[in-house]
Design an enzyme around this catalytic site. Structure first.
Site, PDB file in Angstrom:
ATOM      1  N   ASP A 200      45.473  28.082  35.915  1.00  0.00           N
ATOM      2  CA  ASP A 200      44.213  29.160  35.249  1.00  0.00           C
ATOM      3  C   ASP A 200      44.618  28.498  34.070  1.00  0.00           C
ATOM      4  O   ASP A 200      44.712  29.174  33.326  1.00  0.00           O
ATOM      5  CB  ASP A 200      44.757  30.487  35.483  1.00  0.00           C
ATOM      6  N   GLN A 203      42.240  30.307  30.101  1.00  0.00           N
ATOM      7  CA  GLN A 203      42.484  30.754  28.014  1.00  0.00           C
ATOM      8  C   GLN A 203      42.746  29.023  27.114  1.00  0.00           C
ATOM      9  O   GLN A 203      43.078  29.665  26.316  1.00  0.00           O
ATOM     10  CB  GLN A 203      43.469  31.651  27.973  1.00  0.00           C
ATOM     11  N   LYS A 226      33.833  30.593  27.843  1.00  0.00           N
ATOM     12  CA  LYS A 226      35.092  31.357  26.961  1.00  0.00           C
ATOM     13  C   LYS A 226      35.422  30.376  26.024  1.00  0.00           C
ATOM     14  O   LYS A 226      36.467  29.731  25.144  1.00  0.00           O
ATOM     15  CB  LYS A 226      36.096  31.315  27.425  1.00  0.00           C
TER      16      LYS A 226
HETATM   17  N1  C6P Z   1      39.767  37.034  30.845  1.00  0.00           N
HETATM   18  C1  C6P Z   1      39.182  38.892  29.132  1.00  0.00           C
HETATM   19  O1  C6P Z   1      38.616  39.528  27.929  1.00  0.00           O
HETATM   20  P1  C6P Z   1      36.000  34.516  34.236  1.00  0.00           P
HETATM   21  O2  C6P Z   1      35.753  35.767  34.415  1.00  0.00           O
HETATM   22  O3  C6P Z   1      36.124  33.934  35.808  1.00  0.00           O
HETATM   23  O4  C6P Z   1      35.345  33.247  33.599  1.00  0.00           O
HETATM   24  O5  C6P Z   1      37.578  34.802  33.840  1.00  0.00           O
HETATM   25  C2  C6P Z   1      38.206  35.083  34.848  1.00  0.00           C
HETATM   26  C3  C6P Z   1      40.187  35.112  34.008  1.00  0.00           C
HETATM   27  C4  C6P Z   1      40.394  34.183  34.759  1.00  0.00           C
HETATM   28  N2  C6P Z   1      41.976  34.425  34.007  1.00  0.00           N
HETATM   29  C5  C6P Z   1      42.464  34.490  32.880  1.00  0.00           C
HETATM   30  C6  C6P Z   1      43.487  34.235  31.549  1.00  0.00           C
HETATM   31  C7  C6P Z   1      41.385  35.119  31.686  1.00  0.00           C
HETATM   32  O6  C6P Z   1      41.598  35.316  30.736  1.00  0.00           O
HETATM   33  C8  C6P Z   1      40.061  35.173  32.367  1.00  0.00           C
HETATM   34  C9  C6P Z   1      38.663  36.065  31.993  1.00  0.00           C
HETATM   35  C10 C6P Z   1      38.414  37.570  30.143  1.00  0.00           C
HETATM   36  O7  C6P Z   1      40.670  38.262  29.459  1.00  0.00           O
HETATM   37  C11 C6P Z   1      37.468  38.780  30.932  1.00  0.00           C
HETATM   38  S1  C6P Z   1      38.533  40.111  31.883  1.00  0.00           S
END
Ligand code: C6P
Length: 406
Positions: A200, A203, A226
């Site tokens: 994943d 980040q 992001k």
């Molecule tokens: N975290 C945060 O504010 P999406 O929503 O599919 O673009 O990403 C999901 C996701 C998956 N893994 C990690 C480690 C993440 O940090 C995130 C998204 C945002 O921390 C929204 S909760």
């Protein structure tokens, strides 16, 4: 050509006041701002090239197809994938993980198999595996994180990573702790027991220099928004032989070779996994975001992120009663903290009065929060345009909030 000396000027949304104060945008782990180059790429596509892809023989459709497939090649290069076909465009990290869970896991897991995760997973890298485990009869195991520092318990990992484990999915960078996991080492450990690795990288892509072949991962999921790209676009990197062997997870136009009343045959990857009209404009703008970040320099972005996060950690550690999460050094571009006497939502609301945008809550990490004995944290997260001076504004705002509540 972007340069560090005027990087802020590239991001139009930063140039505004909030409640009469200059905006200090520190919610980048939720979503970053977009540079003008990305906004321009979207605008250009809709003004000049807008058409559907892979279907038409007219000039606009061919231009749109070339630009869309060019963006796939650009993203593949950004991640050092072996071929553009190893990139499937999705809505983002969440959809990419659901694709692997819905397709690979459903086709390959049986009762008695295990899926290994860590205790620091975002719900997007937990719930899809819970669903896959229910469907297939596989069980879930969790590598513990150690204390507030949040490093993985690697000794426990070695005990948990038995031959029953068929898939190990873990976050590269924790969105709550800021811990950077040793992704290449974890992928190598998975490979040793014959397990598939799923990283994943929500980040880490666009923050840390990232090379999927050097990591040795089987799958890697990421989001565009992001790291300066648009919302609603991201991708799944997968090794080509895995993607080509996986059944489709959604059916529709664009992913078939031949359709009959009862049966159909699929195209190879990536088309097989991209049913329906894709998110053409945002994929093209994601390619523009790759150009922008590469022009800034990814080593420099990582160094800038790390410097700000360590500075923030050190500066905030001087606030009375603060509990800082994650390691003091070698952390990613965020700082997460809690006060036992002030709720995170109050801090975020009061900081907003000072023009400071933070995030407060469980950050989609409810089980981890319970383990840490917290209901939530406040999080400040940084990107290329943030400055040391903004960390001073954050610290001053927090000092004001502490004075108000105590
Ligand atoms: N975290 C945060 O504010 P999406 O929503 O599919 O673009 O990403 C999901 C996701 C998956 N893994 C990690 C480690 C993440 O940090 C995130 C998204 C945002 O921390 C929204 S909760």
């Amino acid at each position: 050509m972007p340069s560090w000396s005027n990087v802020r000027a590239d991001f139009p949304a930063l140039n505004q006041n909030v409640g009469g104060k200059p905006l200090v945008y520190l919610d980048n782990a939720a979503t970053t701002q977009r540079p003008q180059a990305v906004i321009d790429a979207l605008d250009r596509f809709y003004r000049h090239d807008n058409a559907n892809v892979h279907r038409g023989l007219h000039a606009l459709s061919m231009r749109a197809t070339d630009a869309y497939e060019g963006a796939r090649a650009r993203v593949a290069k950004f991640l050092n994938a072996a071929a553009p076909e190893e990139i499937v465009f999705t809505r983002g990290t969440t959809e990419s993980i659901n694709l692997v869970a819905g397709s690979w896991a459903t086709a390959n897991l049986r009762p008695g198999d295990a899926i290994l995760l860590t205790e620091a997973e975002h719900h997007s890298n937990l719930v899809p595996w819970q669903l896959a485990a229910k469907r297939t009869g596989a069980s879930l195991r969790f590598v513990p994180v150690l204390g507030d520092e949040g490093r993985l318990d690697l000794a426990a990992l070695d005990r948990l990573l038995t031959k029953e484990v068929k898939l190990f999915a873990f976050t590269h960078v924790s969105n709550t702790l800021g811990t950077i996991n040793p992704a290449a080492e974890l992928c190598a450990k998975a490979r040793k027991v014959g397990a598939i690795s799923v990283v994943d990288a929500a980040q880490s892509v666009g923050h840390l220099p990232l090379d999927v072949r050097a990591l040795g991962c089987d799958f890697l999921a990421f989001s565009g928004h992001k790291r300066g790209g648009p919302t609603g676009i991201g991708g799944l990197y997968g090794r080509r032989e895995l993607l080509d062997a996986m059944p489709p997870w959604q059916g529709g136009g664009g992913m078939i070779n031949h359709v009959d009343w009862q049966e159909s045959r699929w195209k190879p990857s990536p088309e097989r996994h991209e049913a329906g009209t894709p998110n053409i404009a945002d994929a093209i703008a994601l390619g523009a975001a790759c150009d922008y970040l590469d022009a800034l320099g990814r080593d420099k972005i990582a160094a800038h992120d790390r410097e700000l996060a360590e500075l923030a950690y050190e500066r905030l550690s001087r606030l009375p009663g603060i509990r800082l999460l994650g390691p003091a050094r070698g952390r990613s571009s965020l700082v997460s903290f809690a006060f036992s006497d002030i709720h995170a939502h109050d801090i975020v609301t009061f900081a907003d009065e000072d023009g400071v945008a933070l995030r407060g809550g469980h950050h989609c990490n409810q089980p981890l929060m319970r383990k840490l004995g917290l209901t939530g944290t406040t999080r400040a997260s940084f990107y290329v345009y943030n400055t040391a001076q903004e960390i001073e504004v954050l610290a001053a705002s927090l000092e004001r909030i502490l004075r108000f509540f105590r």
